[in-house]
Design a protein around this motif. Structure first.
Motif, mmCIF file in Angstrom:
data_model
loop_
_atom_site.group_PDB
_atom_site.id
_atom_site.type_symbol
_atom_site.label_atom_id
_atom_site.label_comp_id
_atom_site.label_asym_id
_atom_site.label_seq_id
_atom_site.Cartn_x
_atom_site.Cartn_y
_atom_site.Cartn_z
ATOM 1 N N SER A 1 -0.986 1.963 8.757
ATOM 2 C CA SER A 1 -1.183 1.428 10.102
ATOM 3 C C SER A 1 -2.521 1.829 10.711
ATOM 4 N N GLN A 2 -3.243 2.725 10.081
ATOM 5 C CA GLN A 2 -4.555 3.139 10.584
ATOM 6 C C GLN A 2 -5.702 2.412 9.885
ATOM 7 N N SER B 1 -4.055 -3.112 13.855
ATOM 8 C CA SER B 1 -2.922 -3.541 14.680
ATOM 9 C C SER B 1 -2.438 -4.938 14.330
ATOM 10 N N GLY B 2 -3.293 -5.681 13.616
ATOM 11 C CA GLY B 2 -2.973 -7.066 13.337
ATOM 12 C C GLY B 2 -3.462 -8.014 14.414
ATOM 13 N N ARG B 3 -4.027 -7.476 15.473
ATOM 14 C CA ARG B 3 -4.431 -8.317 16.594
ATOM 15 C C ARG B 3 -5.667 -9.151 16.270
ATOM 16 N N ALA C 1 0.824 -1.209 0.000
ATOM 17 C CA ALA C 1 0.000 0.000 0.000
ATOM 18 C C ALA C 1 0.854 1.253 0.000
ATOM 19 N N SER C 2 0.371 2.270 -0.670
ATOM 20 C CA SER C 2 0.994 3.594 -0.638
ATOM 21 C C SER C 2 -0.105 4.644 -0.730
ATOM 22 N N ASN D 1 3.215 -3.525 9.308
ATOM 23 C CA ASN D 1 2.962 -2.087 9.196
ATOM 24 C C ASN D 1 4.226 -1.312 8.855
ATOM 25 N N ALA D 2 5.373 -1.859 9.176
ATOM 26 C CA ALA D 2 6.624 -1.190 8.823
ATOM 27 C C ALA D 2 6.871 -1.229 7.313
#
Length: 125
Positions: A30-31, A54-56, A24-25, A74-75
């Motif tokens: 991360s939101q 968050s991936g949770r 993604a760009s 997310n990084a």
């Protein structure tokens, strides 16, 4: 400009595995919750999996639960779909999508804000 670019599709034998990626760009990745959908020829779009910002929290369609795993980094602004024990009925064009609410609970195509162009997965028997 928002871009979601899928990769990793291809031709695989039944029982095999593939890992799809979606980079993604143009969004604060991360939101966003991220989802995977698929569309087989002549059929409607089908929800496959989603993951919260968050991936949770992860969510799966019954048809893929236990075989597919969604994850994100997310990084790297990337979401993944690991697909194992593939079946012929998994053959479809796979799309990733971004959901600005972030929670990952959306299963309707119309509720996602941005879409990629898709990557083809073909499972041979």
């Amino acid at each position: 400009q928002v871009q979601l670019v899928e990769s990793g599709g291809g031709l695989v034998q039944a029982g095999g595995s593939l890992r799809l990626s979606c980079a993604a760009s143009g969004i604060t990745f991360s939101q966003y919750a991220m989802g995977w959908f698929r569309q087989a020829p002549g059929k409607a779009y089908e929800f496959v999996a989603a993951i919260s910002w968050s991936g949770r929290d992860t969510y799966y369609a019954a048809s893929v639960k236990g075989r597919f795993t969604i994850s994100r980094d997310n990084a790297k602004n990337t979401v993944y779909l690991q697909m194992n024990s593939l079946k012929a009925e998994d053959t479809a064009l796979y799309y990733c999508a971004a959901d600005s609410t972030g929670w990952g609970t959306k299963r309707s195509r119309a509720e996602y804000n941005y879409w990629g162009q898709g990557t083809q997965v073909t499972v041979s028997t």
